[in-house]
Each structure stands twice: as C-alpha cells, then as structure tokens.
Design an enzyme around this catalytic site. Structure first.
Site: not given
Length: 349
Positions: A185, A89
């Site tokens: 997340c 990410c």
C-alpha cells in the site's frame, strides 16, 4: 443487537463485508486507518460508509506505521532479506487497532474483507483459522501471526464466498468498480527499488556477482536491488540463465547459480507462532508448507527447535525460491496451524 467495527479500506471487499454484516442484523461502524502515505482511499471509504449508512471513524497512525512497517521493510531489504510487510501490518497495525478501537467504543466484534474463515473448534484448540472458500483468492497466508486474542472477536464475512460473488454483490449495492488492490500500500507503483533508493537511508554500494565457486560473473548495483530467485536484470552474459541463490551483505556479494542450484529440501524458520493454544502435540508435525503467497504448498515434516524455531524438511519435490525474510506457513488441509519467518534454506547433502 450485535455490533461490529469493520476495517474499511475504500475497496470492494471491505465494503461488501460491511454490507453482509448489516444484512445479518449487526450494528455496523467503520474504521479507516491513515498511514501517512499518498494514494490512500479515504474519500472512497467515506462514500462507502455514506451509501451503506454507517458511521466512519478515522485513526491516524502515521508515525507507528513508518516505524513498525516501513522501517522494517527497508531494513530487511538492506539486510539481504525479502520482507512481507502485509503480514507484519496485519498483526501490529490493522487488527491491533481494530480491536483496540472496538473495545474503546463498546463494540462486540471486528471484521475485515479478507478471504479466510474462522471456526470455533469447541475444544482446547479454541478458534481455528481456515482458508477461504475461493482458493484462488484465499488470504489466510497473510494472517498466520493472529492468535486466539484476535480470532475470538473476528469475523470474515467474505470467507464463505468467491470473488465473483463479492463483485456481484458490490454491483447490486451500486458501488463504483475498483481496481484490484496494489501489492504494497505504501509503494503506489509496486517499484520497491525506486522506493528504497528515494528513502532517507544509506544504501549498499555496488559489488560483485559471483558463482558458487566464487568466480566473478557480473556486477550488482547494491544488494538491495536483487531478490532470491531473480533471473532477469542480472546482466550476465551466459548461454544458460543464472538465478540469485544468496545475498551476502557482509561481503557485499550476490551469489548466483543455475536453475537446478535453486532446489532445496527444506528450511529453518524462526519466530514461529501458532494459531491454537497447544498446536504442536508430537515432536514432528506433518503439514503442507507454503513458502510464499500463492505457493501451492509442499508436504513437509516439521521438527521443533528451541527459541521458537523449526526445521522444515520437504518430502518431495525439492523447492525453489526459499527466500530469507519471507513467511513459511503451515497447513493441515484447509486449517492454518501456524507459521514463521524463513531464516535460511537447507543446503542439500
């Protein structure tokens, strides 16, 4: 006046990073990235921007996030690997879009709340990535895929401070206390097995758990449900505990062994990337290899193979928990030289 776009998550670290830059005289703007998953901190990010007095931009990358991060995460588990979505990410989402948005808005730099440091070597090696001053919170491991394109525009305001100092600064800014960020997340409860079993994908079927000789010692509920080095939850009746050594998706088998069977003298890593333009130099690189986050590192000899692969030989001692899919990251002192993705562990002679 210098200008900067700060990645705002709604948490303390990114808020204090923005505050530090404002104190240094930067014109600060913020960017909040929406990934399409519940549990985000969009409202908190707005509060931070309001209290610190800077504009907050929002960018919705839901479809890209699912394709580049979530689908990668799922496919790696289904292939018997242990993924690290935060590293991917950072490269494909967070710093890419921070840089694009900063350039689009005419801002000089980008910044985040990571605990790491950047140093301009002033020579051919360009910008170097260093561990944060707070070694207990250092996050450079997650940034090994960054290169000169990102580092020349990047600021880590928190890298020279400890977590306690950041907390004190947050208190002085009257920011509401926040819990530590969760590990992944898009998985609110950190239960990746439940996440996989509720994702629209065909999961591996139950199969055998075998020892090193191929004897059946138990059953697994799917190869996605175990990880390398796992001991608990295997449900094997034995006087001594078993540990997961290998996940064989072709045979749909999980191979287990005793604690000493986990020990290995090295690994092969692939898709390696290097921070500086010419990091290699000699045929063999001496460095500390970190095989997972918070690993203390082990002195290693790194030999370079074709196709961005390396052969890593640990000097001593032998290591446990070398998991395909995880990152092997190489340091010389505080300087992160590069890293790659663990392809397999080396079997001891």
């Amino acid at each position: 006046m210098k200008s900067v776009l700060v990645g705002i998550s709604g948490g303390v670290d990114s808020a204090v990073a923005a505050a530090i830059l404002k104190e240094k005289g930067y014109r600060v703007e913020g960017l909040y990235i929406l990934n399409g998953f519940p549990g985000g901190n969009e409202a908190d990010a707005a509060v931070v921007a309001d209290r610190l007095g800077f504009p907050l931009h929002k960018l919705d990358i839901t479809s890209l996030f699912r394709k580049n991060i979530v689908d990668y995460f799922v496919s790696d588990y289904l292939a018997g690997r242990t993924p690290n979505p935060c590293i991917v990410c950072n490269k494909k989402i967070k710093f890419r879009y921070l840089l694009e948005e900063a350039q689009k808005r005419g801002l000089d730099s980008i910044a985040t709340g990571h605990y790491a440091r950047i140093e301009d070597s002033g020579g051919e090696d360009g910008f170097r990535l260093l561990k944060g001053v707070d070694k207990g919170k250092d996050q450079s491991y997650f940034l090994f895929q960054l290169g000169q394109e990102e580092l020349q525009h990047l600021i880590f305001p928190n890298g020279e401070r400890t977590k306690e100092e950041i907390k004190e600064m947050a208190s002085g800014l009257c920011l509401p206390p926040k819990k530590e960020s969760q590990e992944i997340c898009f998985i609110p409860d950190d239960n990746y097995r439940d996440f996989l079993e509720n994702y629209p994908v065909t999961l591996p079927r139950p199969g055998n758990i075998v020892d090193k000789k191929g004897n059946i010692v138990g059953r697994h509920r799917g190869t996605h449900s175990v990880t390398i080095g796992q001991r608990k939850g295997l449900n094997i009746a034995s006087e001594r505990p078993y540990y997961v050594l290998e996940i064989d998706t072709k045979r749909n088998e999980v191979v287990v062994g005793r604690e000493e069977d986990q020990l290995t003298q090295g690994l092969i890593a692939t898709n390696c990337s290097w921070i500086s333009p010419s990091p290699v130099g000699p045929d063999v690189l001496s460095a500390k290899t970190h095989i997972r986050y918070r690993h203390r590192g082990v002195d290693s000899q790194i030999s370079f193979l074709p196709d961005k692969r390396v052969h890593v030989r640990f000097r001593t001692p032998r290591q446990v928990g070398v998991a395909p899919g995880q990152a092997a990251v190489f340091y010389q002192g505080d300087c992160l030289t590069g890293g790659g993705w663990i392809e397999r562990r080396l079997r001891d002679a």
